[in-house]
Enzyme design. Structure first.
Site, PDB file in Angstrom:
ATOM      1  N   ASP A  20      31.429  36.145  56.947  1.00 45.08           N
ATOM      2  CA  ASP A  20      32.409  36.790  56.068  1.00 45.08           C
ATOM      3  C   ASP A  20      31.783  38.104  55.601  1.00 45.08           C
ATOM      4  OD1 ASP A  20      34.727  37.094  54.355  1.00 45.08           O
ATOM      5  OD2 ASP A  20      33.450  36.526  52.680  1.00 45.08           O
ATOM      6  N   SER A  21      32.596  38.926  54.948  1.00 41.79           N
ATOM      7  CA  SER A  21      32.072  40.171  54.396  1.00 41.79           C
ATOM      8  C   SER A  21      31.108  39.911  53.235  1.00 41.79           C
ATOM      9  CB  SER A  21      33.223  41.037  53.894  1.00 41.79           C
ATOM     10  OG  SER A  21      33.894  40.361  52.848  1.00 41.79           O
ATOM     11  N   CYS A  83      36.876  35.180  57.490  1.00 40.52           N
ATOM     12  CA  CYS A  83      37.281  36.406  56.801  1.00 40.52           C
ATOM     13  C   CYS A  83      38.628  36.816  57.371  1.00 40.52           C
ATOM     14  CB  CYS A  83      36.233  37.493  57.063  1.00 40.52           C
ATOM     15  SG  CYS A  83      36.666  39.098  56.399  1.00 40.52           S
ATOM     16  N   GLU A 162      33.317  38.582  43.625  1.00 43.92           N
ATOM     17  CA  GLU A 162      31.895  38.815  43.922  1.00 43.92           C
ATOM     18  C   GLU A 162      31.100  39.021  42.618  1.00 43.92           C
ATOM     19  OE1 GLU A 162      30.095  39.479  47.126  1.00 43.92           O
ATOM     20  OE2 GLU A 162      31.760  38.614  48.252  1.00 43.92           O
ATOM     21  N   CYS A 194      42.827  35.501  51.800  1.00 41.34           N
ATOM     22  CA  CYS A 194      41.494  36.101  51.746  1.00 41.34           C
ATOM     23  C   CYS A 194      40.576  34.976  51.295  1.00 41.34           C
ATOM     24  CB  CYS A 194      41.460  37.255  50.747  1.00 41.34           C
ATOM     25  SG  CYS A 194      39.796  37.881  50.425  1.00 41.34           S
ATOM     26  N   HIS A 196      38.021  34.908  49.697  1.00 39.30           N
ATOM     27  CA  HIS A 196      37.495  35.021  48.334  1.00 39.30           C
ATOM     28  C   HIS A 196      38.458  34.412  47.291  1.00 39.30           C
ATOM     29  CE1 HIS A 196      34.744  37.980  50.077  1.00 39.30           C
ATOM     30  NE2 HIS A 196      34.112  38.075  48.919  1.00 39.30           N
TER      31      HIS A 196
HETATM   32  N1  DGL Z   1      36.885  37.454  52.324  1.00 39.39           N
HETATM   33  C1  DGL Z   1      37.433  38.406  53.184  1.00 39.39           C
HETATM   34  C2  DGL Z   1      38.840  38.123  53.624  1.00 39.39           C
HETATM   35  O1  DGL Z   1      39.133  36.998  53.800  1.00 39.39           O
HETATM   36  C3  DGL Z   1      37.148  39.839  52.959  1.00 39.39           C
HETATM   37  C4  DGL Z   1      37.280  40.438  51.664  1.00 39.39           C
HETATM   38  C5  DGL Z   1      36.779  41.860  51.706  1.00 39.39           C
HETATM   39  O2  DGL Z   1      35.634  42.050  52.081  1.00 39.39           O
HETATM   40  O3  DGL Z   1      37.548  42.775  51.391  1.00 39.39           O
HETATM   41  O4  DGL Z   1      39.645  38.958  53.802  1.00 39.39           O
END
Ligand code: DGL
Length: 287
Positions: A20-21, A83, A162, A194, A196
């Site tokens: 993931d990012s 991600c 984050e 997402c 997150h």
């Molecule tokens: N968690 C990621 C996603 O599912 C990326 C969030 C990001 O880095 O902008 O999109």
């Protein structure tokens, strides 16, 4: 493409690679680990370059190749793109370059949304890049063509997560600002598009109100991983105890301390990686 083909002799006891990012993909990792505790997992969180969701498609594609090449070099037997942004910007291209199984997050989340909705009104929230790509709309409407579909980019959510601000006054007012129109639209199912966002589930649920179903695709993704593993005969020995190791492109201390909060247990085995050096220029740029 030679780099990728040269590594693809998967062995059943090799690890599953997840990336993931940043830390959001830990929602997916936890679900996989719970469902298949005998599998080793290597997780890469690109915290040094997060967020991906505000970057161009070309940049996300480049990062995705670097992340995947890094995992391939760790000897993984399959890759989970945990991600949505990377899935949305890169999936078609990366599938052409890697011969090992790849599981992504958009299709499982869309499937879960379609089976959950009762009024045919489905919403998706995600990063700007994910929403702009239209992948969810395509996936959902392929499964349910008559669906009334709504999407909203919520770019501030990733930095909030984050930062560990999951349930405070700031996260509440940002959620209220972003989700006002979504609430008015009458959707009964909202995909957290997402990885997150599940950490903001409480505030998102409060803003959307009673009756909303929030789809956290992590469990669906874990089931897809299990299915792919079975399909390719890649299951680890059932008496094995799965080991999880972590890599990050940013400070190990920061990743481990916030990661422990995300996981709800101490995050061990964290190593820093210079992800730019893992770049194989041959793969990217051909498309
Ligand atoms: N968690 C990621 C996603 O599912 C990326 C969030 C990001 O880095 O902008 O999109």
């Amino acid at each position: 493409m030679s780099f990728v083909d040269s590594v693809s002799k998967p062995k059943h006891n090799c690890p599953i690679g997840v990336f993931d990012s940043g830390l959001g993909g830990l929602t997916v990792l936890s679900a996989i680990h719970k469902l298949m505790p005998n599998e080793d997992i290597v997780y890469f969180g690109d915290s040094g370059r997060t967020p991906y969701g505000t970057k161009s498609k070309e940049t996300v594609l480049k990062y995705t190749f670097q992340d995947m090449n890094f995992l391939v070099k760790q000897g993984v037997k399959m890759i989970v793109i945990a991600c949505n942004t990377a899935s949305a910007c890169s999936l078609k291209t990366v599938r052409q370059h890697y011969s090992l199984p790849i599981v992504e997050v958009v299709e499982p989340g869309s499937r879960a949304a379609v089976s959950s909705t009762r009024n045919g009104k489905i919403g998706v929230i995600g990063t700007a890049a994910t929403v702009a790509s239209g992948v969810y709309e395509n996936a959902v409407k392929t499964l349910l063509p008559e669906c009334d579909f709504h999407a909203k980019a919520c770019p501030m959510f990733v930095p909030l997560v984050e930062e560990g601000w999951w349930d405070n006054d700031i996260s509440k007012s940002i959620a209220a600002e972003y989700l006002g129109d979504m609430k008015t639209s009458g959707v009964d199912t909202l995909v957290l598009g997402c990885t997150h966002y599940p950490y903001l589930q409480k505030v998102i649920g409060e803003v959307m109100g009673d009756g909303i179903v929030l789809v956290n695709s992590a469990l669906e993704v874990a089931k897809s991983v299990r299915d792919e593993i079975a399909k390719y005969g890649l299951a680890a020995d059932s008496d094995k105890v799965g080991n999880v190791s972590y890599f990050t492109s940013d400070s190990v201390d920061k990743f481990a301390s916030l990661g422990s909060v995300f996981l709800g247990e101490e995050m061990k085995n964290v190593t820093k990686v210079a992800i730019d050096k893992e770049w194989d220029g041959g793969a990217f740029g051909e498309n």
